[in-house]
Design a protein around this motif. Structure first.
Motif, short mmCIF file in Angstrom:
data_model
loop_
_atom_site.label_atom_id
_atom_site.label_comp_id
_atom_site.label_asym_id
_atom_site.label_seq_id
_atom_site.Cartn_x
_atom_site.Cartn_y
_atom_site.Cartn_z
N TYR A 164 0.83 -1.20 0.00
CA TYR A 164 0.00 0.00 0.00
C TYR A 164 0.87 1.25 0.00
O TYR A 164 0.58 2.23 -0.70
CB TYR A 164 -0.94 0.00 1.21
CG TYR A 164 -2.21 -0.76 0.97
CD1 TYR A 164 -3.27 -0.19 0.26
CD2 TYR A 164 -2.37 -2.06 1.43
CE1 TYR A 164 -4.44 -0.88 0.03
CE2 TYR A 164 -3.55 -2.77 1.21
CZ TYR A 164 -4.58 -2.17 0.50
OH TYR A 164 -5.73 -2.86 0.27
N ALA A 165 1.95 1.23 0.76
CA ALA A 165 2.84 2.39 0.80
C ALA A 165 3.44 2.66 -0.57
O ALA A 165 3.58 3.82 -0.99
CB ALA A 165 3.94 2.16 1.84
N GLU A 166 3.78 1.59 -1.29
CA GLU A 166 4.33 1.74 -2.64
C GLU A 166 3.32 2.39 -3.58
O GLU A 166 3.70 3.05 -4.56
CB GLU A 166 4.74 0.37 -3.19
CG GLU A 166 5.92 -0.26 -2.48
CD GLU A 166 6.14 -1.70 -2.90
OE1 GLU A 166 5.35 -2.18 -3.77
OE2 GLU A 166 7.05 -2.36 -2.38
N ARG A 167 2.03 2.22 -3.32
CA ARG A 167 0.97 2.78 -4.16
C ARG A 167 0.52 4.15 -3.67
O ARG A 167 -0.51 4.66 -4.11
CB ARG A 167 -0.22 1.82 -4.20
CG ARG A 167 0.11 0.46 -4.81
CD ARG A 167 -1.00 -0.54 -4.56
NE ARG A 167 -2.24 -0.14 -5.19
CZ ARG A 167 -3.44 -0.64 -4.85
NH1 ARG A 167 -3.55 -1.54 -3.88
NH2 ARG A 167 -4.53 -0.24 -5.48
N GLY A 168 1.27 4.74 -2.76
CA GLY A 168 0.95 6.08 -2.30
C GLY A 168 -0.04 6.13 -1.16
O GLY A 168 -0.63 7.19 -0.90
N VAL A 169 -0.22 5.01 -0.43
CA VAL A 169 -1.14 4.96 0.70
C VAL A 169 -0.37 4.47 1.93
O VAL A 169 -0.27 3.26 2.16
CB VAL A 169 -2.34 4.02 0.42
CG1 VAL A 169 -3.32 4.06 1.58
CG2 VAL A 169 -3.03 4.40 -0.88
N PRO A 170 0.23 5.38 2.70
CA PRO A 170 0.98 4.96 3.89
C PRO A 170 0.11 4.08 4.81
O PRO A 170 -1.02 4.45 5.14
CB PRO A 170 1.34 6.29 4.57
CG PRO A 170 1.31 7.29 3.46
CD PRO A 170 0.22 6.84 2.53
N THR A 171 0.65 2.93 5.19
CA THR A 171 -0.13 1.95 5.94
C THR A 171 0.77 1.25 6.95
O THR A 171 1.90 0.86 6.62
CB THR A 171 -0.75 0.90 5.00
OG1 THR A 171 -1.56 1.56 4.03
CG2 THR A 171 -1.60 -0.11 5.76
N ASP A 287 -4.87 -4.63 -9.62
CA ASP A 287 -3.53 -4.86 -10.18
C ASP A 287 -3.55 -5.32 -11.62
O ASP A 287 -2.49 -5.55 -12.21
CB ASP A 287 -2.81 -5.92 -9.33
CG ASP A 287 -2.36 -5.38 -7.99
OD1 ASP A 287 -1.68 -4.34 -7.98
OD2 ASP A 287 -2.72 -5.98 -6.95
N LEU A 288 -4.73 -5.48 -12.21
CA LEU A 288 -4.83 -6.09 -13.54
C LEU A 288 -4.96 -5.04 -14.64
O LEU A 288 -5.80 -5.15 -15.54
CB LEU A 288 -6.01 -7.06 -13.59
CG LEU A 288 -5.93 -8.22 -12.59
CD1 LEU A 288 -7.16 -9.11 -12.70
CD2 LEU A 288 -4.66 -9.03 -12.80
N ALA A 289 -4.10 -4.01 -14.60
CA ALA A 289 -4.08 -3.00 -15.66
C ALA A 289 -3.30 -3.54 -16.85
O ALA A 289 -2.19 -4.03 -16.70
CB ALA A 289 -3.43 -1.72 -15.15
N PHE A 290 -3.89 -3.43 -18.04
CA PHE A 290 -3.23 -3.96 -19.24
C PHE A 290 -1.99 -3.16 -19.64
O PHE A 290 -1.05 -3.70 -20.20
CB PHE A 290 -4.22 -3.99 -20.41
CG PHE A 290 -5.30 -5.02 -20.27
CD1 PHE A 290 -5.22 -6.01 -19.31
CD2 PHE A 290 -6.40 -5.01 -21.11
CE1 PHE A 290 -6.21 -6.97 -19.18
CE2 PHE A 290 -7.41 -5.96 -20.99
CZ PHE A 290 -7.32 -6.94 -20.02
N SER A 291 -2.00 -1.87 -19.39
CA SER A 291 -0.84 -1.04 -19.73
C SER A 291 -0.76 0.11 -18.74
O SER A 291 -1.78 0.58 -18.23
CB SER A 291 -0.96 -0.51 -21.16
OG SER A 291 -2.09 0.32 -21.30
N GLY A 292 0.46 0.56 -18.47
CA GLY A 292 0.64 1.67 -17.56
C GLY A 292 0.41 1.27 -16.12
O GLY A 292 0.35 0.09 -15.77
N GLN A 293 0.28 2.27 -15.26
CA GLN A 293 0.10 2.03 -13.84
C GLN A 293 -1.36 1.77 -13.52
O GLN A 293 -2.26 2.21 -14.22
CB GLN A 293 0.59 3.22 -13.03
CG GLN A 293 2.11 3.38 -13.02
CD GLN A 293 2.54 4.47 -12.05
OE1 GLN A 293 1.78 5.40 -11.80
NE2 GLN A 293 3.75 4.34 -11.53
N ALA A 294 -1.57 1.02 -12.42
CA ALA A 294 -2.93 0.78 -11.95
C ALA A 294 -3.54 2.10 -11.47
O ALA A 294 -2.83 3.02 -11.07
CB ALA A 294 -2.90 -0.23 -10.80
N PRO A 295 -4.85 2.24 -11.53
CA PRO A 295 -5.50 3.45 -11.04
C PRO A 295 -5.15 3.70 -9.57
O PRO A 295 -4.90 2.76 -8.81
CB PRO A 295 -7.00 3.15 -11.22
CG PRO A 295 -7.05 2.08 -12.25
CD PRO A 295 -5.82 1.26 -12.07
#
Length: 485
Positions: A164-171, A287-295
């Motif tokens: 979560y921290a890697e995705r911008g959500v400190p946890t 996590d299942l984004a076909f291209s680019g970063q996940a939302p």
């Protein structure tokens, strides 16, 4: 009329894959209705749909329904009278019910796998990557540890918090509860937060497993259109009805595949925070984004309860899920989980720690497979069923397909007899607006997807030959308590 229609829809959903067997259709139908009666799902005195209406919903001839009802009448399980319809026999005549079923069993039907039927209704990976076997083979089990960890193993909670921290959500690790799959996570949240008669905001359509949980809890559903178009309605529901729980799927929504725009997501989170209302974001597909970063997760905008799982990226058989939320909520959920199972099994959690260390490799491989399956399914649909329409997905596992006429409920019955199980949109839409839609997943390999579409094309040809008789929609299998905003 709406009440009668909803009652009929409920029976159609409970019948499930009644025709996935061998023998005359009327006997298969009679067998399934008999089971519902014997289990107490259809109690004595229940009014069954008229012959023609049930025949239209199931895409069969009226004689099939008449013959099934007559067979049940001969057994004493139903009573048929001119002018009063067909009813389940009174308690004095009917067999004693063995099981009382309180929730819609639709979700269980999605997990069944009849012989020779291609299952496009349950979207989950059916094979584990090699990393799973290696993780189990090389693990070292703890010594001197009882193995009961209701909140989850500390290393796994820390690893999930780090993601979560890697995705911008400190946890912090204390904000993570490890569960036996995301389904248990939703179940625990429902048990803790929802009492009979409480309001729950849901998207329409939405994940069927969540709908089953909310209905089992006797919640009052407040459905709003899924995605960007439903945000304004969701804000009105929050303000007017103060639901005890709001459930959304912001990334690659199940079943539509939509992604909630960041601005709309922020408005939703801020309003829920201002009103002090719990907001659950189902992140299982994020996590299942076909291209680019996940939302960006909704939790990046404020207090949101996140629910996640390894089942869609790694394997459905690895039952590791989690809840991310405020530490006090996680502590309450851990106490509730302890009552049910004392904690998820330790070997799976140890395997999950190792899998998370190499998660990006596994995720990239799974996404590549899904992207190829997406393109294959769309190409086959364009070839065999050009009149069907769907928006290309940017991630996730499913296509939301619109039929040019008729409805998904009756077509799904016919498709099953051609060897393909599909999910009709009406069964997962409390608003009743998804009658012409089907959800199709693209997790199977290319050969299976091609064969599935070929069978669907055969079913569609037969469906078209049936004319208006099979295109009569019974609407969605929705709760009678749903409030449309």
């Amino acid at each position: 009329m709406d009440r009668v229609r909803a009652m009929d829809d409920d029976l159609v959903a409970r019948l499930g894959r009644w025709s996935a067997g061998r023998g005359p259709l009327y006997l298969l139908l009679a067998t399934r209705i008999r089971r519902l009666i014997d289990e107490g799902v259809l109690p004595p005195g229940s009014l069954l749909p008229p012959d023609r209406r049930l025949a239209a919903a199931l895409a069969v001839g009226r004689t099939t329904v008449v013959a099934a009802y007559d067979a049940l009448r001969a057994e004493g399980r139903v009573v048929r009278r001119q002018g009063s319809g067909t009813r389940v026999a009174p308690a004095a005549l009917a067999p004693e019910p063995r099981v009382k079923e309180t929730s819609n069993p639709l979700f269980l039907h999605l997990l069944e796998a009849p012989d020779d039927v291609i299952l496009l209704s349950c979207a989950a990976p059916t094979s584990a990557p090699p990393e799973v076997a290696r993780a189990y083979a090389t693990m070292t089990l703890p010594v001197g540890d009882l193995g009961y960890h209701p909140a989850g193993l500390a290393p796994l909670r820390s690893a999930l918090a780090a993601r979560y921290a890697e995705r911008g959500v400190p946890t912090a690790a204390e904000q993570i509860l490890v569960t036996t799959g995301a389904q248990q996570a939703l179940s625990l949240l429902t048990r803790l937060l929802v009492a009979p008669g409480d309001g729950v905001l849901v998207e329409a359509p939405t994940y069927p497993g969540a709908l089953d949980l909310f209905r089992e809890a006797s919640a009052v559903l407040h459905p709003v259109t899924a995605g960007r178009d439903g945000v304004d309605a969701a804000l009105r529901v929050m303000s007017r009805h103060r639901p005890v729980l709001s459930y959304v799927i912001a990334a690659y929504q199940n079943p539509t595949g939509a992604v909630l725009p960041s601005l709309a997501g922020r408005r939703l989170v801020e309003t829920a925070g201002e009103l002090g209302l719990p907001l659950v974001d189902d992140e299982v597909l994020a996590d299942l984004a076909f291209s680019g970063q996940a939302p960006r997760p909704l939790a990046a905008y404020g207090d949101v309860i996140g629910v996640g799982s390894l089942s869609k990226v790694v394997w459905a058989g690895l039952r590791i899920g989690w809840v991310r939320g405020p530490a006090p909520l996680i502590a309450r959920l851990a106490r509730l989980k302890a009552i049910h199972d004392l904690g998820s099994d330790v070997p799976s959690q140890l395997a999950a720690v190792r899998l998370l260390a190499g998660f990006e490799t596994i995720r990239a491989r799974r996404v590549a497979e899904l992207s190829a399956g997406h393109d294959q399914l769309r190409a086959e649909l364009a070839r065999w069923l050009p009149s069907w329409t769907c928006v290309p997905a940017t991630g996730g596992q499913t296509l939301w397909v619109r039929l040019p006429y008729g409805d998904g409920v009756s077509f799904a019955q016919l498709a099953l007899r051609h060897g393909v199980a599909v999910l009709p949109g009406a069964t997962v839409d409390p608003l009743g607006a998804s009658g012409p839609f089907l959800r199709l997943h693209f997790l199977a390999d290319a050969a299976v997807l091609s064969e599935a579409v070929r069978r669907l094309a055969g079913a569609w040809e037969e469906y078209g030959d049936g004319g208006a008789g099979v295109s009569t929609s019974l609407g969605a299998a929705a709760s009678l308590n749903a409030i449309v905003v």
